[in-house]
Write an enzyme that holds these catalytic residues in place. Structure first.
Site, PDB file in Angstrom:
ATOM      1  N   ASP B  11      36.482  14.653  15.471  1.00 26.08           N
ATOM      2  CA  ASP B  11      35.538  14.088  16.445  1.00 26.08           C
ATOM      3  C   ASP B  11      34.460  15.123  16.786  1.00 26.08           C
ATOM      4  OD1 ASP B  11      34.510  12.460  18.641  1.00 26.08           O
ATOM      5  OD2 ASP B  11      35.483  13.957  19.929  1.00 26.08           O
ATOM      6  N   ASP B  13      31.699  14.918  19.962  1.00 22.40           N
ATOM      7  CA  ASP B  13      31.515  15.163  21.409  1.00 22.40           C
ATOM      8  C   ASP B  13      32.826  15.502  22.103  1.00 22.40           C
ATOM      9  OD1 ASP B  13      28.913  14.771  22.899  1.00 22.40           O
ATOM     10  OD2 ASP B  13      28.821  13.074  21.504  1.00 22.40           O
ATOM     11  N   ASP B 208      39.280  14.608  21.430  1.00 22.62           N
ATOM     12  CA  ASP B 208      39.555  14.889  22.841  1.00 22.62           C
ATOM     13  C   ASP B 208      39.729  13.634  23.675  1.00 22.62           C
ATOM     14  OD1 ASP B 208      36.654  14.383  22.410  1.00 22.62           O
ATOM     15  OD2 ASP B 208      36.648  14.476  24.598  1.00 22.62           O
TER      16      ASP B 208
END
Lengths: 258, 258
Positions: B11, B13, B208
């Site tokens: 991922d 961001d 996250d």
């Protein structure tokens, strides 16, 4: 025998007119109310037009109407804010009707997200920045009010996004549901009864749309007259969960009961 | 002992960067993958940027990345349309990334509601007319695809409307739910595995955000590594309904397990 109602609340789209054309017998019906000195107001979920705009449109269709007889969601929204929050600083997404109604009620319109209340009505000039400001304000604690929850607006091109669809951008982004003012909510009906000067059990709500007009009457404890000249077809009558108090295929049928 | 993964889905961001700043150890982590010749791709729900834009941003943050290693929702959307509907005429709401991805895949972008597929991605130049055209097309039977369902986008001003919020205008207006392509949907993960050249049980998804990254791994049958450097705080770990396969507080902890 039909109860003698002391005043009428009348829907516009599909009841009085369709686009720019009058619905048959709409003019005769309203003239008959006038002759019998039965007070009436028009109740509309359209927040973009002013009372003057709507009265002028009705007059052109030979339907007697004065601006003060037009109860729009914009007007009801402005009153609701005063009643619940006093004079407020409002961030507004919407067209002329809602801006004018808020200003005439004495509210302040601000261009920033620093506000007490976020108001959204249909806005054909919607931008991402407007939606962003409104979302930030609501997340920061501003009261969130939507003039009406209509999902779509009929138009000669098809069904275009209504204010309920635009409102969803802010409610989904923030997780906050707005207070809706327009039909079928009781807020606008309470305002309309106030303008009419009657109690719920003295008036009759006339409309073509079961989900908005008739539900508004039912939820506000006002008897309803359903006309099959607009959105909801007679074919659906049997399936309606709670029936309207009365129904007619067109308003001519009701003239003899006045 | 930790399973030896043959490739990584990563991922962006909150995992590689936050705004314009690199997350600590993100660069070390990716460089270690490169040294050990472990293939990796980045998987992002951002449909506005091109592969080139994203690779350049990563390189500036000292994170090794080539454009072909960037799997955006735009890319996955373009492939999904080809696979399921062949070359299509698309009406597009969105920014550069989605337009470019569709064109490079050979689809035709039309400016009218006369189309096979309506595609919506984040569009900071959204207008009522774009939403109206898309709604008319979907109601007329066009396939309805949304690059991703993210409700909000974090920004220095706060949480701004994400593509999931904009998509709601069309789904509420039409009553038609779109096919979503981005995380947590399996569509983008399938595309990412394809680019990586690995099977689900050979790869590890690193991210996250529990609702998007980790759920995407879980739903696609890919092991997951959760990092607490972004959206989902470690405090929420105990409450997570299905736990990630692994978690670390930051990517340095994972370096020794490579």
């Amino acid at each position: 025998m039909t109860k003698a109602y002391q005043g009428y609340l009348i829907d516009l789209d599909g009841t009085m007119y369709q686009g720019d054309e009058a619905i048959p017998f709409a003019s005769d019906f309203v003239k008959a109310l006038q002759e019998k000195q039965l007070p009436y107001v028009f109740v509309t979920n359209n927040s973009s037009k002013t009372q003057q705009d709507v009265a002028m449109k009705l007059k052109k269709l030979d339907i007697p109407a004065e601006p003060k007889q037009i109860v729009t969601t914009s007007l009801a929204t402005a009153s609701y804010i005063t009643e619940n929050y006093g004079q407020s600083r409002c961030y507004v997404i919407g067209e002329e009707g809602i801006h004018k109604a808020l200003q005439e009620e004495g509210h302040t319109i601000t261009e920033t997200e620093n506000c007490d209340v976020v108001v959204i009505g249909i806005d054909r000039n919607i931008t991402y920045e407007k939606l962003a400001k409104a979302s930030i304000a609501v997340r920061n604690g501003a009261t969130f009010i939507s003039t009406n929850g209509d999902k779509a607006i009929p138009n000669e091109r098809g069904l275009l996004p209504g204010n309920g669809s635009l409102t969803a951008v802010i409610s989904i982004c923030t997780g906050v549901d707005p207070v809706f003012i327009g039909k079928p909510e009781a807020v606008i009906m309470k305002e309309a009864l106030h303008v009419l000067g009657l109690k719920a059990d003295e008036a009759l709500m006339v409309g073509d749309n079961y989900a908005t007009d008739i539900q508004a009457g039912i939820q506000a404890g006002i008897d309803t007259l359903m006309v099959f000249t607009g959105v909801t077809p007679f074919l659906e009558y049997e399936q309606l969960p709670v029936k309207p108090t009365h129904y007619v295929h067109n308003l001519k049928e009701w003239l003899e009961k006045l």
